[in-house]
Design a protein around this motif. Structure first.
Motif, PDB file in Angstrom:
ATOM      1  N   ASP A  46       9.828  75.075 140.979  1.00 46.88           N
ATOM      2  CA  ASP A  46      10.777  74.354 141.844  1.00 46.88           C
ATOM      3  C   ASP A  46      11.482  73.202 141.142  1.00 46.88           C
ATOM      4  N   PRO A  47      12.223  73.427 140.102  1.00 44.49           N
ATOM      5  CA  PRO A  47      12.675  74.704 139.552  1.00 44.49           C
ATOM      6  C   PRO A  47      11.747  75.219 138.454  1.00 44.49           C
ATOM      7  N   ALA A  48      11.818  76.511 138.209  1.00 46.10           N
ATOM      8  CA  ALA A  48      11.021  77.154 137.155  1.00 46.10           C
ATOM      9  C   ALA A  48      11.758  76.968 135.828  1.00 46.10           C
ATOM     10  N   ASP A  49      11.686  75.757 135.290  1.00 48.35           N
ATOM     11  CA  ASP A  49      12.462  75.430 134.103  1.00 48.35           C
ATOM     12  C   ASP A  49      11.617  75.079 132.886  1.00 48.35           C
ATOM     13  N   GLY A  50      10.319  75.340 132.949  1.00 47.64           N
ATOM     14  CA  GLY A  50       9.465  75.018 131.817  1.00 47.64           C
ATOM     15  C   GLY A  50       8.036  75.405 132.059  1.00 47.64           C
ATOM     16  N   ALA A  51       7.203  75.043 131.107  1.00 50.14           N
ATOM     17  CA  ALA A  51       5.772  75.290 131.211  1.00 50.14           C
ATOM     18  C   ALA A  51       5.037  74.182 130.468  1.00 50.14           C
ATOM     19  N   LEU A  52       3.774  74.016 130.815  1.00 49.80           N
ATOM     20  CA  LEU A  52       2.912  73.022 130.195  1.00 49.80           C
ATOM     21  C   LEU A  52       1.604  73.694 129.833  1.00 49.80           C
ATOM     22  N   LEU A  53       1.185  73.527 128.596  1.00 54.32           N
ATOM     23  CA  LEU A  53      -0.068  74.100 128.105  1.00 54.32           C
ATOM     24  C   LEU A  53      -0.880  72.970 127.476  1.00 54.32           C
ATOM     25  N   ILE A  54      -2.158  72.902 127.799  1.00 51.20           N
ATOM     26  CA  ILE A  54      -3.029  71.847 127.278  1.00 51.20           C
ATOM     27  C   ILE A  54      -4.061  72.477 126.347  1.00 51.20           C
ATOM     28  N   PHE A  55      -4.111  71.957 125.127  1.00 50.72           N
ATOM     29  CA  PHE A  55      -5.046  72.434 124.109  1.00 50.72           C
ATOM     30  C   PHE A  55      -6.003  71.316 123.734  1.00 50.72           C
ATOM     31  N   GLN A  56      -7.185  71.712 123.264  1.00 46.10           N
ATOM     32  CA  GLN A  56      -8.133  70.744 122.721  1.00 46.10           C
ATOM     33  C   GLN A  56      -8.469  71.148 121.293  1.00 46.10           C
ATOM     34  N   GLY A  57      -8.841  70.182 120.491  1.00 42.70           N
ATOM     35  CA  GLY A  57      -9.205  70.464 119.108  1.00 42.70           C
ATOM     36  C   GLY A  57      -8.160  69.963 118.142  1.00 42.70           C
ATOM     37  N   GLU A  58      -7.468  70.881 117.502  1.00 44.29           N
ATOM     38  CA  GLU A  58      -6.481  70.542 116.479  1.00 44.29           C
ATOM     39  C   GLU A  58      -5.073  70.910 116.935  1.00 44.29           C
ATOM     40  N   SER A  59      -4.105  70.124 116.532  1.00 51.11           N
ATOM     41  CA  SER A  59      -2.718  70.425 116.897  1.00 51.11           C
ATOM     42  C   SER A  59      -2.255  71.742 116.300  1.00 51.11           C
ATOM     43  N   ALA A  60      -2.854  72.151 115.184  1.00 47.41           N
ATOM     44  CA  ALA A  60      -2.470  73.407 114.541  1.00 47.41           C
ATOM     45  C   ALA A  60      -2.685  74.601 115.474  1.00 47.41           C
ATOM     46  N   ALA A  61      -3.723  74.556 116.315  1.00 44.65           N
ATOM     47  CA  ALA A  61      -3.974  75.653 117.258  1.00 44.65           C
ATOM     48  C   ALA A  61      -2.863  75.730 118.291  1.00 44.65           C
ATOM     49  N   ALA A  62      -2.413  74.587 118.775  1.00 43.03           N
ATOM     50  CA  ALA A  62      -1.327  74.557 119.753  1.00 43.03           C
ATOM     51  C   ALA A  62      -0.030  75.065 119.126  1.00 43.03           C
ATOM     52  N   GLU A  63       0.252  74.651 117.919  1.00 44.12           N
ATOM     53  CA  GLU A  63       1.464  75.085 117.226  1.00 44.12           C
ATOM     54  C   GLU A  63       1.417  76.585 116.926  1.00 44.12           C
ATOM     55  N   ALA A  64       0.254  77.073 116.497  1.00 52.16           N
ATOM     56  CA  ALA A  64       0.117  78.504 116.204  1.00 52.16           C
ATOM     57  C   ALA A  64       0.302  79.337 117.466  1.00 52.16           C
ATOM     58  N   PHE A  65      -0.234  78.844 118.590  1.00 56.71           N
ATOM     59  CA  PHE A  65      -0.054  79.556 119.850  1.00 56.71           C
ATOM     60  C   PHE A  65       1.429  79.694 120.171  1.00 56.71           C
ATOM     61  N   ALA A  66       2.153  78.588 120.107  1.00 55.16           N
ATOM     62  CA  ALA A  66       3.579  78.618 120.450  1.00 55.16           C
ATOM     63  C   ALA A  66       4.338  79.573 119.527  1.00 55.16           C
ATOM     64  N   ARG A  67       4.032  79.548 118.261  1.00 57.04           N
ATOM     65  CA  ARG A  67       4.753  80.416 117.315  1.00 57.04           C
ATOM     66  C   ARG A  67       4.502  81.899 117.579  1.00 57.04           C
ATOM     67  N   GLN A  68       3.318  82.252 118.078  1.00 58.53           N
ATOM     68  CA  GLN A  68       3.022  83.667 118.313  1.00 58.53           C
ATOM     69  C   GLN A  68       3.231  84.096 119.761  1.00 58.53           C
ATOM     70  N   ASP A  69       3.547  83.168 120.645  1.00 55.00           N
ATOM     71  CA  ASP A  69       3.747  83.486 122.056  1.00 55.00           C
ATOM     72  C   ASP A  69       4.954  84.425 122.218  1.00 55.00           C
ATOM     73  N   PRO A  70       4.770  85.564 122.874  1.00 51.93           N
ATOM     74  CA  PRO A  70       5.885  86.487 123.091  1.00 51.93           C
ATOM     75  C   PRO A  70       7.067  85.850 123.813  1.00 51.93           C
ATOM     76  N   TYR A  71       6.823  84.877 124.668  1.00 51.54           N
ATOM     77  CA  TYR A  71       7.927  84.192 125.338  1.00 51.54           C
ATOM     78  C   TYR A  71       8.794  83.442 124.331  1.00 51.54           C
ATOM     79  N   VAL A  72       8.166  82.840 123.332  1.00 50.97           N
ATOM     80  CA  VAL A  72       8.894  82.125 122.285  1.00 50.97           C
ATOM     81  C   VAL A  72       9.590  83.134 121.373  1.00 50.97           C
ATOM     82  N   LYS A  73       8.843  84.122 120.913  1.00 52.40           N
ATOM     83  CA  LYS A  73       9.371  85.096 119.957  1.00 52.40           C
ATOM     84  C   LYS A  73      10.537  85.902 120.518  1.00 52.40           C
ATOM     85  N   ASN A  74      10.596  86.058 121.828  1.00 54.41           N
ATOM     86  CA  ASN A  74      11.647  86.868 122.442  1.00 54.41           C
ATOM     87  C   ASN A  74      12.727  86.045 123.130  1.00 54.41           C
ATOM     88  N   GLY A  75      12.767  84.750 122.844  1.00 52.11           N
ATOM     89  CA  GLY A  75      13.867  83.917 123.269  1.00 52.11           C
ATOM     90  C   GLY A  75      13.822  83.403 124.699  1.00 52.11           C
TER      91      GLY A  75
END
Length: 108
Positions: A46-75
């Protein structure tokens, strides 16, 4: 334990277009959760204009997730960023991490 917030900005017709990639996106999210990296995640509404994901541990895990996420990879995600998140309240049995406001130690 450090926490990181991943913010997604998405295309205007995200809800209509995500179906083709949803199962793969959820598989990647479940795998990250099973590894103990992804704590919470979901689309903004309301509006569906984004998303929020919370990670624990290292920032590299969060960055790796985003890079491999099909939503990111497919625009479907137009922009994403990872931010360090200072947690002051935790639900459950975990103790709250120490929190010291800037300047508080100086005034004591």
């Amino acid at each position: 334990m450090p926490y990181f917030a991943v913010f997604y900005d998405v295309v205007d017709d995200f809800v209509a277009r995500r179906g083709a990639y949803r199962e793969e996106h959820l598989r990647v999210a479940r795998e990250a959760h099973a590894r103990g990296e992804l704590v919470l995640a979901g689309a903004l509404a309301d509006p569906a204009d984004g998303a929020l994901l919370i990670f624990q541990g290292e920032s590299a895990a969060a960055e790796a997730f985003a890079r491999q996420d099909p939503y990111v990879k497919n625009g479907l995600v137009t922009k994403w960023k990872v931010r360090n998140w200072t947690v002051v309240v935790v639900v459950g049995n975990e103790p709250c991490p120490p929190f010291i406001e800037k300047g508080a130690a100086e005034s004591a």
